[in-house]
Design a protein around this motif. Structure first.
Motif, PDB file in Angstrom:
ATOM      1  N   THR A 122     -22.267  32.200  -7.864  1.00 38.24           N
ATOM      2  CA  THR A 122     -23.229  30.997  -8.486  1.00 38.24           C
ATOM      3  C   THR A 122     -22.854  30.586  -9.651  1.00 38.24           C
ATOM      4  O   THR A 122     -22.924  29.623 -10.135  1.00 38.24           O
ATOM      5  N   ILE A 123     -22.151  31.442 -10.443  1.00 37.42           N
ATOM      6  CA  ILE A 123     -21.683  31.019 -11.952  1.00 37.42           C
ATOM      7  C   ILE A 123     -21.005  29.822 -11.879  1.00 37.42           C
ATOM      8  O   ILE A 123     -20.815  28.750 -12.661  1.00 37.42           O
ATOM      9  N   GLY A 124     -20.031  29.755 -10.711  1.00 34.13           N
ATOM     10  CA  GLY A 124     -19.039  28.841 -10.651  1.00 34.13           C
ATOM     11  C   GLY A 124     -19.482  27.450 -10.050  1.00 34.13           C
ATOM     12  O   GLY A 124     -18.829  26.327 -10.236  1.00 34.13           O
ATOM     13  N   GLY A 125     -20.862  27.481 -10.018  1.00 35.70           N
ATOM     14  CA  GLY A 125     -21.452  25.938  -9.571  1.00 35.70           C
ATOM     15  C   GLY A 125     -21.281  25.457  -8.136  1.00 35.70           C
ATOM     16  O   GLY A 125     -20.801  26.415  -7.244  1.00 35.70           O
ATOM     17  N   GLY A 126     -21.504  24.242  -7.894  1.00 33.67           N
ATOM     18  CA  GLY A 126     -21.446  23.960  -6.399  1.00 33.67           C
ATOM     19  C   GLY A 126     -22.695  24.020  -5.754  1.00 33.67           C
ATOM     20  O   GLY A 126     -23.656  24.579  -6.073  1.00 33.67           O
ATOM     21  N   GLY A 127     -22.690  23.303  -4.549  1.00 36.08           N
ATOM     22  CA  GLY A 127     -24.048  23.125  -3.776  1.00 36.08           C
ATOM     23  C   GLY A 127     -24.605  22.145  -3.703  1.00 36.08           C
ATOM     24  O   GLY A 127     -24.058  21.065  -4.260  1.00 36.08           O
ATOM     25  N   ILE A 128     -26.062  22.013  -3.740  1.00 39.66           N
ATOM     26  CA  ILE A 128     -26.815  20.915  -3.524  1.00 39.66           C
ATOM     27  C   ILE A 128     -28.367  21.299  -4.522  1.00 39.66           C
ATOM     28  O   ILE A 128     -28.482  22.479  -4.513  1.00 39.66           O
ATOM     29  N   VAL A 129     -28.843  20.166  -5.207  1.00 36.54           N
ATOM     30  CA  VAL A 129     -30.116  20.420  -5.728  1.00 36.54           C
ATOM     31  C   VAL A 129     -31.073  19.407  -4.908  1.00 36.54           C
ATOM     32  O   VAL A 129     -30.691  18.194  -4.657  1.00 36.54           O
ATOM     33  N   VAL A 130     -32.116  20.047  -4.202  1.00 30.91           N
ATOM     34  CA  VAL A 130     -33.053  19.331  -3.489  1.00 30.91           C
ATOM     35  C   VAL A 130     -34.463  18.905  -4.305  1.00 30.91           C
ATOM     36  O   VAL A 130     -34.848  19.737  -4.994  1.00 30.91           O
TER      37      VAL A 130
END
Length: 174
Positions: A122-130
């Motif tokens: 998760t330190i590397g980032g990525g994904g989405i924010v809802v």
């Protein structure tokens, strides 16, 4: 988006693209076919307003691939004021209130799949924010991080979200 190090390409199928990336095209077609069947048979996948089944067509889908290159991100951040990207605004994939488009966008479900390295954290980032309903009252955003083989399904017309930038770090793979 300048400074993100992310690149997006449409997955359109057809003879030309199939010869370049056959497994990607096959994955999109197979997933759309099987996911539509599963959601059409689900009692939980209903149209929010009318409580009707979604009636997804398994032979119709749209796809794109988002890739990340950390070296491009680091190089392009020098062109962004302050060297920091502001978060993108929350939005839905399909705006049902948009009357400017001549064609109706019939997308109902958005699928996000993360085929990233097992070493990614998760330190590397990525994904989405809802965006949460309670957010207007001081609630928190729901962050769904990119993780190997994570599959996220969203209602295309009602789930307001934004992408979380990939960042990477010196200890991780790019």
């Amino acid at each position: 988006r300048l400074g993100s190090g992310e690149f997006t390409a449409a997955i359109v199928g057809g003879d030309e693209q199939y010869t370049t990336c056959p497994r990607t095209v096959e994955m999109v077609v197979s997933t759309a076919k099987h996911l539509a069947a599963c959601l059409n048979n689900s009692t939980h996948a209903r149209d929010d307003q009318q409580q009707q089944p979604l009636n997804l067509n398994p032979s119709i889908c749209m796809a794109s691939m988002r890739t990340y290159v950390r070296s491009s991100r680091l190089a392009s951040l020098s062109l962004v004021e302050g060297g920091i990207l502001p978060p993108q605004p929350f939005d839905v994939i399909v705006d049902t209130d948009d009357t400017t488009s001549s064609e109706k966008d019939a997308r109902k479900v958005t699928m996000l799949y993360y085929p990233i390295a097992a070493e990614w954290s998760t330190i590397g980032g990525g994904g989405i924010v809802v965006e949460q309903q309670q957010q207007q009252d001081g609630g928190e955003e729901l962050v769904i991080s990119a993780k190997r083989d994570r599959l996220i399904l969203l209602r295309s017309d009602t789930c307001r979200h934004r992408p979380a930038y990939f960042e990477g770090n010196d200890e991780q793979l790019d």
